[in-house]
Design an enzyme around this catalytic site. Structure first.
Site, short mmCIF file in Angstrom:
data_model
loop_
_atom_site.label_atom_id
_atom_site.label_comp_id
_atom_site.label_asym_id
_atom_site.label_seq_id
_atom_site.Cartn_x
_atom_site.Cartn_y
_atom_site.Cartn_z
N HIS A 197 2.34 33.08 9.85
CA HIS A 197 2.21 34.45 9.36
C HIS A 197 1.17 35.26 10.13
O HIS A 197 0.09 34.76 10.42
CB HIS A 197 1.84 34.44 7.88
N ASP A 206 -2.13 32.13 9.94
CA ASP A 206 -1.83 30.70 9.92
C ASP A 206 -0.78 30.45 11.01
O ASP A 206 -0.56 31.31 11.86
CB ASP A 206 -1.38 30.24 8.53
N SER A 249 8.02 35.89 2.71
CA SER A 249 6.55 35.85 2.68
C SER A 249 5.89 36.98 3.45
O SER A 249 4.71 37.26 3.24
CB SER A 249 6.05 34.51 3.22
#
Length: 364
Positions: free
Chosen positions: A342, A339, A49
């Protein structure tokens, strides 16, 4: 001493000197231009990610970020599937090499192969080096990412011709950013791998998989490669929240795993550089940079290091961020993390600058 040279001769010599000077300037300007442009015709990305620009949007998984508040600071405020408020490290790297300012997702049907010729990401949020890690959230394993790369090569040859396609593949810069999920999603959360491996054994297992991935990419034509080391993932907000032994502080046990992995990875990359003829594989160190940001956030313009911008900032990521959108912070640039897992765009910008000025200098 007086100069008795005739003025016509002086002017002639001046014209000659200026001509040589102009030729030298043109030569070095041309060399600089060649160095700045064309050295890296494309950025090709594998990973999780941290470098997924939206591939997960097109597979059946809950590990997505294609909804607000993700992407709120991206171009036109579009939630592309990037797990951040804006651009990722690879987007900044692409722009620095004179390529497009964002790297497209391979599975996004809105991009043509001509657009993907200057950069493409096969990355998938939630994946890892270990196939079991990818299976947990049903995302794209590294083996499949490499298969997509092989497919991409074939498409590129049809679109550009074999000679041009081979040149792009040989001169492209390949980025690997992967490994954190193998620990936080897999080994530290589920019992299967812990029953099979001690922590040092699992690190060795993962580094073996990383080495194999680089070899596979090399076999498909990759020559300029960068493998990003793990950041101190014990300091992400979610790890702090779940650190019951030392509440709200970095989990140093997790960080020691990252340090162990990074040391073993560097040794593996040294072996690969010695063995893979014509390849250059560099290690991008990010652990110390993020550690310093965490320790001295105000030095980098940050105000909050312990919480993510989204929701309460403690545990929310992916769909949980979407549920808590009204609680999202006003200025994500003040937060190290967007978040609970991340980094924010501003953190990615700092990391990209560091990587460019260290590991990737040899390719600039």
């Amino acid at each position: 001493m007086a100069n008795n040279m005739p003025s016509s001769q002086i002017h002639s010599r001046l014209r000659c000197s200026c001509s040589w000077l102009l030729l030298l300037v043109l030569h070095f300007s041309s060399s600089a231009s060649r160095a700045a442009g064309g050295k890296v015709p494309a950025l090709i990305v594998f990973g999780d990610s941290t470098v997924d620009p939206g591939n997960n949007n097109f597979i059946p998984t809950v590990a997505r970020a294609n909804f607000p508040p993700y992407g709120r600071d991206f171009d036109r405020g579009v939630a592309t599937g990037r797990f951040s408020n804006g651009r990722l490290v690879t987007d900044f790297l692409s722009e620095a090499f004179g390529l497009p300012s964002s790297v497209p997702a391979y599975l996004d049907p809105s991009y043509t192969i001509d657009q993907l010729a200057t950069g493409v990401s096969f990355a998938s949020g939630g994946t890892g080096l270990d196939d079991l890690t990818a299976n947990i959230p049903s995302v794209i394993p590294m083996s499949q990412q490499l298969e997509y790369f092989s497919e991409y090569k074939a498409r590129l040859k049809v679109a550009k011709g074999e000679s041009a396609a081979n040149e792009i593949i040989a001169e492209a810069l390949y980025i690997f950013s992967i490994g954190t999920n193998d620990f936080i999603v897999n080994y530290l959360t589920f019992p299967l791998r812990r029953a099979q491996f001690t922590p040092p054994e699992y690190v060795a297992y993962l580094v073996g998989l990383a080495e194999a991935a680089v070899r596979d990419a090399y076999g498909l034509g990759a020559r300029k490669m960068e493998f990003t080391g793990l950041a101190p993932f014990g300091c992400i907000p979610a790890a702090r929240t779940l650190n019951y032994d030392d509440p709200d502080e970095c989990n140093e046990e997790y960080n020691r795993l990252a340090v162990r992995f990074n040391a073993a990875l560097q040794e593996a990359l040294r072996r690969l550089n010695a063995e893979l003829v014509g390849a250059r594989v560099v290690y991008a160190e990010t652990y110390s940079v993020l550690s310093d940001i965490v320790a001295n956030p105000s030095d980098y313009g940050f105000e909050n290091v312990a919480q993510g911008c989204c929701g309460t900032g403690l545990i929310e990521t992916s769909v949980l961020c979407g549920l808590d959108e009204p609680l999202t912070c006003e200025d994500a640039d003040k937060y190290v993390f967007f978040d609970s897992v991340h980094p924010s765009e501003q953190t990615y910008r700092i990391l990209a600058d560091h990587i460019l000025n260290t590991a990737l200098r040899v390719f600039l």
